[in-house]
Write a protein that holds these residues in place. Structure first.
Motif, PDB file in Angstrom:
ATOM      1  N   ALA A 133       0.832  -1.211   0.000  1.00  0.00           N
ATOM      2  CA  ALA A 133       0.000   0.000   0.000  1.00  0.00           C
ATOM      3  C   ALA A 133       0.866   1.259   0.000  1.00  0.00           C
ATOM      4  N   ARG A 134       1.957   1.251   0.790  1.00  0.00           N
ATOM      5  CA  ARG A 134       2.871   2.410   0.801  1.00  0.00           C
ATOM      6  C   ARG A 134       3.529   2.611  -0.555  1.00  0.00           C
ATOM      7  N   ALA A 175      15.410   0.481   8.737  1.00  0.00           N
ATOM      8  CA  ALA A 175      14.879   0.991  10.002  1.00  0.00           C
ATOM      9  C   ALA A 175      14.990  -0.076  11.100  1.00  0.00           C
ATOM     10  N   ARG A 176      14.669  -1.314  10.760  1.00  0.00           N
ATOM     11  CA  ARG A 176      14.765  -2.415  11.725  1.00  0.00           C
ATOM     12  C   ARG A 176      16.219  -2.646  12.143  1.00  0.00           C
ATOM     13  N   LEU A 177      17.135  -2.567  11.187  1.00  0.00           N
ATOM     14  CA  LEU A 177      18.558  -2.724  11.478  1.00  0.00           C
ATOM     15  C   LEU A 177      19.023  -1.654  12.456  1.00  0.00           C
ATOM     16  N   GLN A 200      21.611   1.422  -5.932  1.00  0.00           N
ATOM     17  CA  GLN A 200      20.569   1.742  -4.950  1.00  0.00           C
ATOM     18  C   GLN A 200      20.590   0.847  -3.724  1.00  0.00           C
ATOM     19  N   SER A 201      21.592  -0.014  -3.597  1.00  0.00           N
ATOM     20  CA  SER A 201      21.769  -0.765  -2.342  1.00  0.00           C
ATOM     21  C   SER A 201      22.338   0.198  -1.318  1.00  0.00           C
ATOM     22  N   ILE A 202      22.215  -0.147  -0.059  1.00  0.00           N
ATOM     23  CA  ILE A 202      22.692   0.717   1.018  1.00  0.00           C
ATOM     24  C   ILE A 202      23.735  -0.028   1.812  1.00  0.00           C
ATOM     25  N   GLU A 216      10.414   0.046  -0.585  1.00  0.00           N
ATOM     26  CA  GLU A 216       9.757   0.090   0.726  1.00  0.00           C
ATOM     27  C   GLU A 216      10.315  -0.994   1.646  1.00  0.00           C
ATOM     28  N   VAL A 217      10.549  -2.173   1.107  1.00  0.00           N
ATOM     29  CA  VAL A 217      11.139  -3.257   1.901  1.00  0.00           C
ATOM     30  C   VAL A 217      12.522  -2.835   2.375  1.00  0.00           C
ATOM     31  N   GLN A 218      13.310  -2.248   1.488  1.00  0.00           N
ATOM     32  CA  GLN A 218      14.657  -1.801   1.848  1.00  0.00           C
ATOM     33  C   GLN A 218      14.602  -0.775   2.993  1.00  0.00           C
ATOM     34  N   ARG A 219      13.678   0.173   2.909  1.00  0.00           N
ATOM     35  CA  ARG A 219      13.535   1.176   3.982  1.00  0.00           C
ATOM     36  C   ARG A 219      13.148   0.514   5.301  1.00  0.00           C
ATOM     37  N   ALA A 220      12.235  -0.448   5.232  1.00  0.00           N
ATOM     38  CA  ALA A 220      11.792  -1.126   6.455  1.00  0.00           C
ATOM     39  C   ALA A 220      12.927  -1.934   7.081  1.00  0.00           C
TER      40      ALA A 220
END
Length: 147
Positions: free
Chosen positions: A44-45, A115-117, A137-139, A108-112
């Protein structure tokens, strides 16, 4: 016109890439995506980020924008089918739309995950020393122990 696309995760596609390539002509409407988009809130995001109007009735997630509508139907393992509707729609456009949603979902998965990390690092007595977005675009994140 409407088009129904079966979604396959890239991991599954890589396991059997030769078979999928051999059957691609015989299986119109099959689109390979990087994810199964099974987390409805992240989906949804991602759709909202693509400026779609999003509804979730508990059975499916529907996104509508610019005369197009995509309905994501859920099976036991996550999103399995994306049904795309709209006037003058052709299968290639439907595929592009679904793949653009897949890219937004992956972000969105990458951002989540990031944040969890960060949350877990703090709980484990660590801090983020550096964070870099790479060309692909990997972090890259470097953690350091706090004393």
């Amino acid at each position: 016109m409407s088009v129904t696309l079966k979604l396959r995760s890239e991991a599954l596609a890589q396991l059997d890439a030769a078979t999928i390539a051999a059957h691609a002509q015989a299986q119109p409407g099959v689109v390979t995506v990087r994810t199964r988009m099974r987390h409805r809130d992240l989906l949804a995001r991602a759709l909202t980020g693509l400026r779609a109007q999003v509804t979730d009735d508990g059975t499916s997630v529907v996104a509508a924008w610019e005369g197009r509508r995509i309905t994501f139907g859920y099976g036991p393992e996550g999103v399995q089918v994306a049904h795309v509707d709209g006037p003058g729609l052709v299968p290639a456009e439907a595929s592009r739309l679904v793949l653009s949603v897949d890219e937004a979902y992956a972000a969105e998965v990458q951002r989540a995950v990031l944040a969890r990390l960060k949350d877990r690092a703090a709980q484990a007595g660590m801090r983020v020393e550096s964070e870099r977005v790479n060309a692909d675009q990997s972090i890259s994140v470097t953690l350091a122990a706090t004393s």
